[in-house]
Design an enzyme around this catalytic site. Structure first.
Site, PDB file in Angstrom:
ATOM      1  N   ASP A   1       1.070  -1.109  -0.027  1.00  0.00           N
ATOM      2  CA  ASP A   1       0.071   0.108   0.243  1.00  0.00           C
ATOM      3  C   ASP A   1       1.261   1.339   0.248  1.00  0.00           C
ATOM      4  O   ASP A   1       1.981   1.404   0.314  1.00  0.00           O
ATOM      5  CB  ASP A   1      -1.047   0.182   0.782  1.00  0.00           C
ATOM      6  CG  ASP A   1      -1.918   1.092   0.940  1.00  0.00           C
ATOM      7  OD1 ASP A   1      -1.886   1.468   0.402  1.00  0.00           O
ATOM      8  OD2 ASP A   1      -2.966   1.371   1.741  1.00  0.00           O
TER       9      ASP A   1
ATOM     10  N   ASP B   1       0.043  -3.736   7.031  1.00  0.00           N
ATOM     11  CA  ASP B   1      -0.089  -3.363   8.152  1.00  0.00           C
ATOM     12  C   ASP B   1      -1.359  -3.415   9.075  1.00  0.00           C
ATOM     13  O   ASP B   1      -2.018  -3.611  10.163  1.00  0.00           O
ATOM     14  CB  ASP B   1       0.739  -2.443   8.869  1.00  0.00           C
ATOM     15  CG  ASP B   1      -0.310  -1.121   7.543  1.00  0.00           C
ATOM     16  OD1 ASP B   1      -1.247  -1.080   7.709  1.00  0.00           O
ATOM     17  OD2 ASP B   1       0.143  -0.014   8.490  1.00  0.00           O
TER      18      ASP B   1
ATOM     19  N   ASP C   1      -5.197  -6.685   5.075  1.00  0.00           N
ATOM     20  CA  ASP C   1      -4.344  -7.484   4.431  1.00  0.00           C
ATOM     21  C   ASP C   1      -4.052  -8.778   5.224  1.00  0.00           C
ATOM     22  O   ASP C   1      -3.121  -9.426   4.430  1.00  0.00           O
ATOM     23  CB  ASP C   1      -2.730  -6.170   5.421  1.00  0.00           C
ATOM     24  CG  ASP C   1      -3.301  -5.058   3.938  1.00  0.00           C
ATOM     25  OD1 ASP C   1      -3.303  -5.236   3.041  1.00  0.00           O
ATOM     26  OD2 ASP C   1      -2.858  -3.951   5.134  1.00  0.00           O
TER      27      ASP C   1
ATOM     28  N   ASN D   1      38.616 -35.052  -1.560  1.00  0.00           N
ATOM     29  CA  ASN D   1      39.280 -36.034  -0.922  1.00  0.00           C
ATOM     30  C   ASN D   1      38.808 -37.657  -0.177  1.00  0.00           C
ATOM     31  O   ASN D   1      39.895 -37.989   0.092  1.00  0.00           O
ATOM     32  CB  ASN D   1      39.406 -35.315   0.585  1.00  0.00           C
ATOM     33  CG  ASN D   1      40.383 -34.054   0.209  1.00  0.00           C
ATOM     34  OD1 ASN D   1      41.371 -33.843  -0.791  1.00  0.00           O
ATOM     35  ND2 ASN D   1      40.622 -33.147   1.269  1.00  0.00           N
TER      36      ASN D   1
ATOM     37  N   ASN E   1      38.089 -34.311   9.060  1.00  0.00           N
ATOM     38  CA  ASN E   1      36.623 -33.693   8.943  1.00  0.00           C
ATOM     39  C   ASN E   1      37.083 -32.205   9.640  1.00  0.00           C
ATOM     40  O   ASN E   1      36.285 -31.829   9.746  1.00  0.00           O
ATOM     41  CB  ASN E   1      35.809 -34.152   9.324  1.00  0.00           C
ATOM     42  CG  ASN E   1      34.374 -34.350   8.943  1.00  0.00           C
ATOM     43  OD1 ASN E   1      34.840 -33.622   7.589  1.00  0.00           O
ATOM     44  ND2 ASN E   1      33.917 -35.078   9.765  1.00  0.00           N
TER      45      ASN E   1
ATOM     46  N   ASP F   1      36.399 -28.222   9.062  1.00  0.00           N
ATOM     47  CA  ASP F   1      35.256 -27.957  10.070  1.00  0.00           C
ATOM     48  C   ASP F   1      35.352 -26.750  10.162  1.00  0.00           C
ATOM     49  O   ASP F   1      33.864 -25.868   9.909  1.00  0.00           O
ATOM     50  CB  ASP F   1      33.908 -29.065  10.795  1.00  0.00           C
ATOM     51  CG  ASP F   1      33.244 -30.441   9.360  1.00  0.00           C
ATOM     52  OD1 ASP F   1      33.259 -30.392   8.314  1.00  0.00           O
ATOM     53  OD2 ASP F   1      33.013 -30.562  10.240  1.00  0.00           O
TER      54      ASP F   1
END
Length: 848
Positions: free
Chosen positions: A337, A598, A602, A666, A691, A695
């Site tokens: 709006d 709002d 709506d 890998n 690993n 990470d």
């Protein structure tokens, strides 16, 4: 006799509270019409639980910690490690357990921080309810309501619990969420039969519905999962629809799990066939599975989205549903709006005019009385009328009110003005004229409304062409107070016009231009008439060559609307139900649609949009429905939120690309090497350590810098792109992995040094490749975030130092001669260079 007993029992059963008198409820709930004390409410909150459907404030720390180990592969690995502890090397088993535990603690620490951050952000936009506590009116969070509370409700409020009405004034409730009925239901305190269907329990208010108009005072009967909506959600196991982002993550996870399952079975079977130790082979296969599967993906996504939500909060944008960030970033059409978003949001009265277009004292006086005595809900128009000019109301008394609603589009107040009863109505000009039979001239004489309708319409169009919003004012003298005031909205006398203006924001045209640069097209959907919408839109720089009105939309088929909406920037004279139709047509035309609203009218459009956006000052029902809440009603705030949303999505995608490049290559290489090497290329504990170390830098990705080109246009999840990326960069990684294997075999190093060398090359290259794949730009032209760069360098230094530390032998590492370190360093340098070249070719060959 039995039937009578059953009926009596039904009426006394609290489950049928709509058939029980208020006094009985007050006694049963040990409360009064003045409400509960704060102390008693606190006790009941502990007893009944928080007023939410899930009944929990947040996931407990212990549950979140153990959730880090719920993966089937991790559980099997832990079981196999335990078995190894009793049958094999206890030191190795303890090291593996330690690595898995450290990895879990890191994931828990990050997710706990993310969850706490989101909890704090949601507290900023939680729904507040007016409640009587300690005989005083207070505002508390809806989640803190308990049975026995007395709540006060007004238009726009969410019904926070199942309640019984104590008092109501012109109360209409939208119960579509429970009954599917599109029209609001009128409510009153009178008792109804115990066997009345849900839609006819006129004295009951249901959690999840909302007040369309009027006011109410109600007693809370049930909260949380004990409510009708709570029972329904429990039966249906209601869950929010899966977003495209969540669906993409799920499909990506399935892709890797399929590859992992096939690989694990093949590797284990072949190693056993080659007469390698069964337990070692099994642990090796499981460790490879841990390296291949995106174990950190859920944690990284949570961390990334929470981090993005915190950054968006700094830009005054609160994210209520984290998964909506992706839709927010990929949004390419924003519907809104104009009032308050594109305009200043401060309504000013331009003039109060009689039917001849001259200033009118009587029009001004009656308009003031209507605005002064209105109590439905606060609005800027009534405030502007009160500020424009005031009158003495000492001799006036309000007798009744018919609140504004979105069907009548008018507000009526019955007052006693110096002993004379007068019904005063104001509202949309067309709707006010429908209620009029005559027009009152400045001298007090009356003229048939049809005789002046054309001149009224001409003035209306003249005002509208100037960008002024025009309301009508009418009145009707009444000899006595009627039972149904609403029925008296007929045969009224048209008094004159109220002209209002709300100027466009000074920098709004530039802001719309910035949205366009971000790939977001703004479309205005307004209830204002065509001329006002066209004038204001032109001032904002929007193309108004083509417009659609609500009446035109009503006459169009669904397919016709879908074909038209893309080229229309302004929709005027739109009814609330037509907003949803426009949103759905845009979505079906292939757009990712955001809707900013709002108001009570709506809600359906907010539901229909890919991302519903509201503001903190919005009606409760709009704020509750929206996934994004702005702390300031301003498009500039929205633009910054869109940028942050895109940055969050970009960083999430980075992790996915990292997880599918070096790690995948890998692990695939190790699986292949184990088939022709006489020994395992890495021990299970070394794979898990690989690993864990790779990470750690990836867990900092949420704070990484994002290239400008990743923000300028909307981007969406593309599983085909990820699949291509995984195979291209996986192959590049594997080529250099096998080059490393060949180099170490050519040097004829002992198998312990072979594993040490392969471990060093694997971890260092995987850490550095993160800096390559995080951006389309060359590695030296895109600066990584400080945390990512620091974590990467730290891991590289730690990895190179590991073989020389006192406990290196526990992990079966041996120090390497400088010549081997230099050769491995050369391989890594060439790998990074090759990855850069592959990246350039890859992005040139695809269109995204």
């Amino acid at each position: 006799m039995r039937e009578n007993r059953r009926t009596a029992k039904t009426k006394a059963d609290p489950a049928f509270f709509w058939a029980i008198g208020v006094e009985q409820h007050l006694v049963r709930l040990q409360t009064s019409a003045q409400g509960l004390s704060g102390e008693e409410a606190g006790k009941r909150l502990k007893r009944f639980g928080i007023n939410r459907l899930n009944g929990k404030k947040k996931t407990g720390a212990w549950r979140l910690f153990f959730a880090q180990f719920k993966s089937a592969i991790i559980l099997i690995l832990l079981f196999a490690t335990g078995l190894s502890f009793f049958l094999h090397d206890k030191v190795d088993a303890l090291i593996i357990l330690s690595i898995v535990l450290i990895s879990g603690i890191l994931g828990f620490w990050q997710e706990k921080g993310a969850a706490d951050a989101v909890e704090k952000l949601l507290a900023l936009v939680q729904i507040k309810i007016a409640v009587l506590r300690d005989n005083n009116l207070a505002e508390i969070a809806a989640a803190e309501l308990v049975p026995g509370d007395i709540v006060l409700l007004k238009a726009g409020d969410i019904i926070p619990a199942d309640c019984q009405l104590l008092a109501a004034e012109h109360l209409f409730i939208d119960e579509a969420i429970l009954t599917g009925e599109s029209y609001p239901v009128e409510k009153s305190p009178e008792l109804v039969a115990a066997d009345a269907p849900l839609g006819r329990r006129s004295n009951a208010l249901w959690m999840g519905t909302h007040v369309q108009s009027g006011e109410a005072k109600a007693l809370v009967i049930a909260t949380g999962r004990s409510t009708e909506f709570g029972k329904l959600s429990g039966r249906l196991k209601l869950k929010a629809p899966e977003t495209e982002f969540e669906r993409g993550v799920r499909r990506f996870g399935y892709l890797l799990m399929e590859v992992t399952l096939i690989l694990v079975i093949m590797i284990f079977a072949v190693n056993v066939y080659l007469h390698k130790p069964v337990i070692d082979s099994f642990l090796f296969a499981l460790a490879l599975a841990v390296g291949l599967t995106p174990q950190l993906l859920p944690a990284v996504i949570s961390i990334n989205l929470a981090h993005g939500a915190k950054r968006m909060a700094a830009e005054k944008v609160i994210v209520k549903q984290l998964a909506s960030i992706e839709n927010f970033g990929s949004m390419n059409v924003l519907c809104s709006d104009k009032t308050g978003t594109l305009t200043e949001g401060r309504i000013h009265v331009q003039g109060v005019l009689d039917v001849e277009g001259n200033p009118g004292d009587k029009v001004s006086r009656f308009a003031y009385f209507n605005a002064y005595f209105e109590t439905g809900f606060n609005n800027s128009i009534d405030q502007a009328i009160r500020d424009f000019r005031s009158f003495n109301v000492e001799k006036c008394r309000k007798l009744a009110e018919v609140p504004y609603d979105f069907y009548r589009k008018r507000l009526s107040v019955l007052i006693s003005d110096a002993g004379a009863n007068v019904l005063i109505t104001k509202g949309a000009l067309t709707n006010v004229l429908k209620a009029c039979s005559h027009s009152e001239n400045p001298d007090g004489t009356l003229t048939d409304i049809e005789a002046v309708r054309d001149s009224i319409q001409q003035r209306y169009e003249l005002f509208s062409a100037q960008g002024l919003r025009t309301l009508g004012v009418a009145y009707k003298p009444l000899s006595e107070v009627p039972e149904q005031v609403k029925d008296e909205e007929r045969g009224m006398r048209f008094l004159g016009f109220l002209t209002l203006f709300d100027p466009p924001k000074s920098h709004c045209a530039q802001t719309i231009g910035r949205l366009k640069q971000l790939g977001v097209t703004l479309k205005i959907i307004t209830g204002d008439n065509r001329l006002v919408a066209e004038t204001v839109s032109r001032q904002l720089g929007l193309d108004t060559a083509e417009m659609l009105t609500g009446r035109e939309i009503e006459q169009m088929s669904g397919n016709a609307l879908i074909h038209r909406v893309a080229g229309i920037n302004v929709f005027a004279e739109v009814e609330p139900n037509q907003k949803e139709r426009i949103i759905m047509a845009l979505k079906q035309a292939g757009f990712v649609v955001g809707y900013m609203g709002d108001g009570i009218n709506d809600v359906s459009a907010l539901h229909a949009a890919d991302v519903g956006i509201s503001v903190d000052s919005a009606a409760d029902v709009a704020k509750e429905t929206a996934q994004i809440v702005l702390l300031e009603k301003n498009l500039d705030v929205l633009i910054e939120g869109v940028k942050e949303g895109r940055m969050t999505f970009a960083n999430t995608l980075k992790y996915v690309l990292m997880a599918t490049s070096a790690n995948f290559g890998n692990m695939f290489s190790m699986a292949g090497a184990s088939l022709f090497l006489p020994f395992l290329p890495l021990l299970p504990k070394q794979i898990l350590l690989t690993n864990l170390l790779t990470d750690i830098p990836e867990m900092t990705i949420a704070s990484d810098n994002v290239d400008a080109d990743m923000v300028t246009q909307p981007r969406r999840w593309d599983i085909q792109f990820i699949r291509k990326f995984m195979f291209v960069f996986g192959i590049v990684s594997s080529i250099f992995d096998y080059l490393t294997f060949g180099l170490l075999l050519w040097l004829e190093v002992p198998f312990t040094q072979f594993r040490t060398g392969w471990f060093l090359e694997s971890v260092v290259s995987a850490a550095l490749i993160v800096l390559v794949v995080r951006s389309r730009k060359p590695i030296f032209r895109s600066r990584p975030g400080n945390y990512l760069l620091s974590a990467t360098l730290t891991i590289i230094v730690l990895t190179v130092a590991l073989p020389y530390l006192p406990f290196a032998s526990w992990i079966d590492f041996q120090p390497l001669p400088p010549t081997i370190l230099a050769l491995l360093g050369t391989v890594v340098v060439f790998y990074i260079a090759a990855a850069e070249a592959a990246k350039r070719i890859f992005y040139r060959s695809i269109k995204i």
